[in-house]
Design an enzyme around this catalytic site. Structure first.
Site, PDB file in Angstrom:
ATOM      1  N   PRO A 183     -38.379   3.536  28.606  1.00 59.40           N
ATOM      2  CG  PRO A 183     -36.805   5.090  29.339  1.00 59.40           C
ATOM      3  CD  PRO A 183     -36.989   3.938  28.408  1.00 59.40           C
ATOM      4  CG  ASN A 184     -41.097   7.636  31.468  1.00 65.17           C
ATOM      5  OD1 ASN A 184     -41.343   7.291  32.622  1.00 65.17           O
ATOM      6  ND2 ASN A 184     -40.028   8.350  31.163  1.00 65.17           N
ATOM      7  NE  ARG A 243     -43.485  10.794  29.901  1.00 61.92           N
ATOM      8  CZ  ARG A 243     -42.633  10.757  28.886  1.00 61.92           C
ATOM      9  NH1 ARG A 243     -42.839   9.924  27.888  1.00 61.92           N
ATOM     10  NH2 ARG A 243     -41.582  11.536  28.871  1.00 61.92           N
ATOM     11  CE1 TYR A 291     -43.324  11.408  23.665  1.00 62.81           C
ATOM     12  CE2 TYR A 291     -44.185  12.319  25.704  1.00 62.81           C
ATOM     13  CZ  TYR A 291     -43.129  12.072  24.861  1.00 62.81           C
ATOM     14  OH  TYR A 291     -41.871  12.497  25.206  1.00 62.81           O
ATOM     15  CG  ASN A 326     -40.468   4.916  21.376  1.00 64.19           C
ATOM     16  OD1 ASN A 326     -39.546   5.551  21.882  1.00 64.19           O
ATOM     17  ND2 ASN A 326     -41.662   5.428  21.182  1.00 64.19           N
ATOM     18  CB  ALA A 342     -35.416   9.478  28.100  1.00 62.62           C
ATOM     19  CD  GLU A 346     -33.345   6.217  17.333  1.00 62.57           C
ATOM     20  OE1 GLU A 346     -33.548   7.297  17.902  1.00 62.57           O
ATOM     21  OE2 GLU A 346     -32.246   5.914  16.819  1.00 62.57           O
ATOM     22  CG  HIS A 370     -37.816   8.750  18.626  1.00 63.28           C
ATOM     23  ND1 HIS A 370     -37.551   8.447  19.942  1.00 63.28           N
ATOM     24  CD2 HIS A 370     -36.701   8.481  17.934  1.00 63.28           C
ATOM     25  CE1 HIS A 370     -36.306   8.007  20.028  1.00 63.28           C
ATOM     26  NE2 HIS A 370     -35.764   8.006  18.824  1.00 63.28           N
ATOM     27  NE  ARG A 380     -40.620  16.621  22.735  1.00 61.77           N
ATOM     28  CZ  ARG A 380     -40.773  15.643  23.616  1.00 61.77           C
ATOM     29  NH1 ARG A 380     -40.753  14.385  23.218  1.00 61.77           N
ATOM     30  NH2 ARG A 380     -40.956  15.909  24.893  1.00 61.77           N
TER      31      ARG A 380
END
Length: 147
Positions: free
Chosen positions: A9-10, A17, A22, A74, A77, A98, A100, A107
């Site tokens: 998502p996103n 964004r 990012y 990736n 969330a 995975e 990120h 964070r």
């Protein structure tokens, strides 16, 4: 060798964004970079993005069913919420790395836990979009038996 890069998502909003977190590169920039890296190794990579958990799960199963060699993922969330994605990764034989872009461990507290990491061959976090390249290179090395 053929690989899949999944984005959750996103991530279709990369470059727009929260660029302070990012960066300014777009998902199309990532795709171009990954295709270039894959080509150096005589490989192919396909990129897919979805905001829908079920679609990502279907693509994980499709990757195994069609004989792909690995997945750079990736999950966004969904990393911190999706037992369903964890179970899908655990149930396939192909390796998943995975990824990120930001360092999830620096964070908010809720981002520190990954449901997926324990069933992935590795996790890359905090290297910006270079993490995608590192993930693909690691899968290629794994396939060659040199990792």
């Amino acid at each position: 060798m053929k690989y899949l890069c999944l984005n959750g998502p996103n991530l279709h909003r990369l470059g727009k964004r929260e660029p302070e977190i990012y960066g300014h590169e777009t998902l199309q920039d990532v795709e171009q970079m990954l295709r270039s890296v894959a080509e150096q190794f005589g490989s192919e990579v396909e990129l897919k993005q979805s905001n829908y958990e079920g679609q990502l799960i279907d693509w994980i199963y499709d990757a195994e069913d069609t004989g792909l060699d690995g997945i750079v993922f990736n999950p966004g969330a969904f990393t911190h919420t999706s037992v369903a994605l964890r179970d899908a990764i655990a149930s396939v034989e192909i390796p998943v790395v995975e990824i990120h872009i930001s360092n999830i461990h620096k964070r908010e507290e809720f981002r520190h836990h990954s449901y997926l990491a324990p069933v992935c061959v590795g996790q890359i976090s905090g290297l910006g979009t270079f993490g995608y390249e590192a993930g693909l290179r690691s899968l290629i090395q794994l396939k060659k038996g040199s990792l």
